[in-house]
Write a protein that holds these residues in place. Structure first.
Motif, mmCIF file in Angstrom:
data_model
loop_
_atom_site.group_PDB
_atom_site.id
_atom_site.type_symbol
_atom_site.label_atom_id
_atom_site.label_comp_id
_atom_site.label_asym_id
_atom_site.label_seq_id
_atom_site.Cartn_x
_atom_site.Cartn_y
_atom_site.Cartn_z
ATOM 1 N N ARG A 20 -7.919 15.721 -13.414
ATOM 2 C CA ARG A 20 -8.535 15.105 -14.779
ATOM 3 C C ARG A 20 -7.495 14.618 -15.793
ATOM 4 O O ARG A 20 -7.889 13.902 -16.567
ATOM 5 C CB ARG A 20 -8.969 16.590 -15.450
ATOM 6 N N ARG A 21 -6.190 14.767 -15.653
ATOM 7 C CA ARG A 21 -5.065 14.157 -16.388
ATOM 8 C C ARG A 21 -5.231 12.648 -16.148
ATOM 9 O O ARG A 21 -5.170 11.676 -16.918
ATOM 10 C CB ARG A 21 -3.768 14.791 -15.897
ATOM 11 N N ILE A 22 -5.476 12.296 -14.644
ATOM 12 C CA ILE A 22 -5.509 10.975 -14.421
ATOM 13 C C ILE A 22 -6.760 10.229 -15.004
ATOM 14 O O ILE A 22 -6.622 9.156 -15.608
ATOM 15 C CB ILE A 22 -5.576 10.779 -12.951
ATOM 16 N N GLU A 23 -8.072 11.132 -14.694
ATOM 17 C CA GLU A 23 -9.291 10.664 -15.438
ATOM 18 C C GLU A 23 -9.061 10.226 -16.898
ATOM 19 O O GLU A 23 -9.632 9.466 -17.662
ATOM 20 C CB GLU A 23 -10.320 11.442 -15.230
ATOM 21 N N ALA A 24 -8.398 11.152 -17.485
ATOM 22 C CA ALA A 24 -8.111 11.026 -19.065
ATOM 23 C C ALA A 24 -7.688 9.853 -19.408
ATOM 24 O O ALA A 24 -7.788 9.432 -20.613
ATOM 25 C CB ALA A 24 -7.390 12.248 -19.400
ATOM 26 N N GLY B 87 0.714 -1.176 -0.153
ATOM 27 C CA GLY B 87 0.014 0.056 -0.073
ATOM 28 C C GLY B 87 0.779 1.260 0.106
ATOM 29 O O GLY B 87 0.476 2.238 -0.598
ATOM 30 N N ASP B 88 1.984 1.250 0.530
ATOM 31 C CA ASP B 88 2.857 2.368 0.819
ATOM 32 C C ASP B 88 3.534 2.427 -0.560
ATOM 33 O O ASP B 88 3.697 3.666 -0.742
ATOM 34 C CB ASP B 88 3.730 2.471 1.937
ATOM 35 N N LYS B 89 3.770 1.454 -0.977
ATOM 36 C CA LYS B 89 4.612 1.661 -2.592
ATOM 37 C C LYS B 89 3.695 2.029 -3.515
ATOM 38 O O LYS B 89 3.921 3.062 -4.550
ATOM 39 C CB LYS B 89 4.951 0.334 -2.928
ATOM 40 N N ARG B 90 2.366 1.822 -3.395
ATOM 41 C CA ARG B 90 1.245 2.383 -4.121
ATOM 42 C C ARG B 90 1.089 3.597 -4.128
ATOM 43 O O ARG B 90 0.898 4.502 -5.182
ATOM 44 C CB ARG B 90 0.068 1.365 -4.269
ATOM 45 N N LEU B 91 0.905 4.322 -2.859
ATOM 46 C CA LEU B 91 0.778 5.553 -2.664
ATOM 47 C C LEU B 91 1.879 6.586 -3.136
ATOM 48 O O LEU B 91 1.797 7.369 -3.731
ATOM 49 C CB LEU B 91 0.696 5.484 -1.089
ATOM 50 N N GLY C 66 -8.326 7.223 -18.121
ATOM 51 C CA GLY C 66 -9.156 6.231 -17.841
ATOM 52 C C GLY C 66 -8.911 5.602 -16.069
ATOM 53 O O GLY C 66 -9.798 4.648 -16.042
ATOM 54 N N ALA C 67 -8.501 6.041 -15.595
ATOM 55 C CA ALA C 67 -8.087 5.582 -14.013
ATOM 56 C C ALA C 67 -9.046 6.505 -13.179
ATOM 57 O O ALA C 67 -8.299 7.194 -12.338
ATOM 58 C CB ALA C 67 -6.482 5.702 -13.785
ATOM 59 N N ILE C 68 -10.331 6.283 -13.323
ATOM 60 C CA ILE C 68 -10.986 6.938 -12.305
ATOM 61 C C ILE C 68 -11.153 6.686 -10.936
ATOM 62 O O ILE C 68 -10.801 7.622 -9.957
ATOM 63 C CB ILE C 68 -12.654 6.690 -12.762
ATOM 64 N N GLU C 69 -10.800 5.548 -10.404
ATOM 65 C CA GLU C 69 -10.548 5.193 -9.053
ATOM 66 C C GLU C 69 -9.419 5.853 -8.540
ATOM 67 O O GLU C 69 -9.087 6.313 -7.399
ATOM 68 C CB GLU C 69 -10.487 3.581 -8.910
ATOM 69 N N THR C 70 -8.145 5.669 -9.352
ATOM 70 C CA THR C 70 -6.937 6.632 -8.958
ATOM 71 C C THR C 70 -7.145 7.722 -8.747
ATOM 72 O O THR C 70 -6.688 8.430 -7.847
ATOM 73 C CB THR C 70 -5.979 6.135 -10.072
ATOM 74 N N ALA C 71 -7.985 8.530 -9.497
ATOM 75 C CA ALA C 71 -8.248 9.884 -9.559
ATOM 76 C C ALA C 71 -8.771 10.267 -8.160
ATOM 77 O O ALA C 71 -8.450 11.192 -7.394
ATOM 78 C CB ALA C 71 -8.951 10.511 -10.813
ATOM 79 N N LYS D 172 -7.269 12.562 -5.116
ATOM 80 C CA LYS D 172 -7.678 13.507 -4.546
ATOM 81 C C LYS D 172 -7.990 13.203 -2.852
ATOM 82 O O LYS D 172 -7.767 14.307 -1.969
ATOM 83 C CB LYS D 172 -9.434 13.647 -5.046
ATOM 84 N N GLN D 173 -8.284 12.181 -2.506
ATOM 85 C CA GLN D 173 -8.156 11.659 -1.022
ATOM 86 C C GLN D 173 -6.909 12.234 -0.509
ATOM 87 O O GLN D 173 -6.709 12.606 0.485
ATOM 88 C CB GLN D 173 -8.440 10.447 -0.749
ATOM 89 N N TYR D 174 -5.835 11.434 -1.005
ATOM 90 C CA TYR D 174 -4.372 11.750 -0.661
ATOM 91 C C TYR D 174 -4.005 13.196 -0.584
ATOM 92 O O TYR D 174 -3.284 13.715 0.432
ATOM 93 C CB TYR D 174 -3.189 11.155 -1.322
ATOM 94 N N ALA D 175 -4.175 13.924 -1.590
ATOM 95 C CA ALA D 175 -4.113 15.300 -1.667
ATOM 96 C C ALA D 175 -4.796 16.108 -0.750
ATOM 97 O O ALA D 175 -3.991 16.969 0.044
ATOM 98 C CB ALA D 175 -4.529 16.137 -3.125
ATOM 99 N N GLY D 176 -6.011 15.692 -0.475
ATOM 100 C CA GLY D 176 -6.701 16.445 0.630
ATOM 101 C C GLY D 176 -6.033 16.231 2.051
ATOM 102 O O GLY D 176 -5.899 17.111 2.731
ATOM 103 N N GLN D 177 -5.378 15.142 2.412
ATOM 104 C CA GLN D 177 -4.748 14.656 3.367
ATOM 105 C C GLN D 177 -3.489 15.555 3.693
ATOM 106 O O GLN D 177 -2.975 15.988 4.666
ATOM 107 C CB GLN D 177 -4.623 13.228 3.702
#
Length: 189
Positions: A152-156, A118-122, A158-163, A167-172
């Protein structure tokens, strides 16, 4: 008589440092090692001061004269050019110390270890999707449209869940910046 590029190039080192005067306080200091430094001699509050402008040939004659004129304009407005330069340098250092990437890495180390994968993915998400666009920006200056553009670059691709996770991590990270006094708001809300 003002300096010319020919005179500057012809200036050779001797057994001691010497000066080649240009005009209006600007001169070229030729060191015995062969290095050539632009300096501006001026007076502020009755004291003689010396402002370092740069190293020749990195700073050309035209650039040195332009910087001299900027310093003279500051003096005309009763601002010490040396203190102005020091304040700008301190502001740049402060902005770099409070960049999104620096605060994100600090937040990551403070949040504690979760799981290796999980840490590596983050970290991979931050390095791939957020740091290239927001990493060097001071965290306090990042606006909601900038963050949205990164998401939006992430969404573009096709990685909606990653986007959503980004956003969650950026908020933290922004909330951590607020808690440590380096940001005033969370643009992810």
């Amino acid at each position: 008589m003002p300096l010319s590029d020919i005179k500057i190039k012809a200036a050779k080192p001797i057994d001691k440092d010497y000066k080649l005067a240009d005009e209006k306080g600007l001169f070229l200091l030729v060191k015995k090692t062969g290095s050539k430094y632009w300096r501006l001699k001026y007076r502020y509050d009755g004291k003689e001061k010396l402002l370092a402008i740069g190293v020749y040939p990195d700073v050309t004659l035209a650039t040195a004269r332009m910087k001299r004129d900027e310093a003279k304009a500051l003096l005309a407005n009763d601002v010490d050019p040396m203190l102005h330069k020091q304040a700008n340098t301190a502001a740049r250092i402060d902005a770099a110390a409070n960049s999104f990437e620096v605060i994100a890495r600090e937040w990551f180390s403070k949040r504690g270890k979760k799981s290796d994968s999980g840490d590596k993915r983050l970290i991979a998400l931050l390095e791939r999707d957020l740091f290239p666009y927001l990493g060097t920006r001071p965290i306090a200056e990042i606006t909601p449209p900038e963050l949205l553009q990164s998401l939006r670059r992430i969404e573009a691709r096709g990685a909606i869940e990653t986007a959503h996770r980004a956003k969650q991590y950026a908020g933290q990270i922004f909330r951590y910046g607020i808690a440590t006094g380096r940001a005033e708001r969370d643009p992810s809300n």
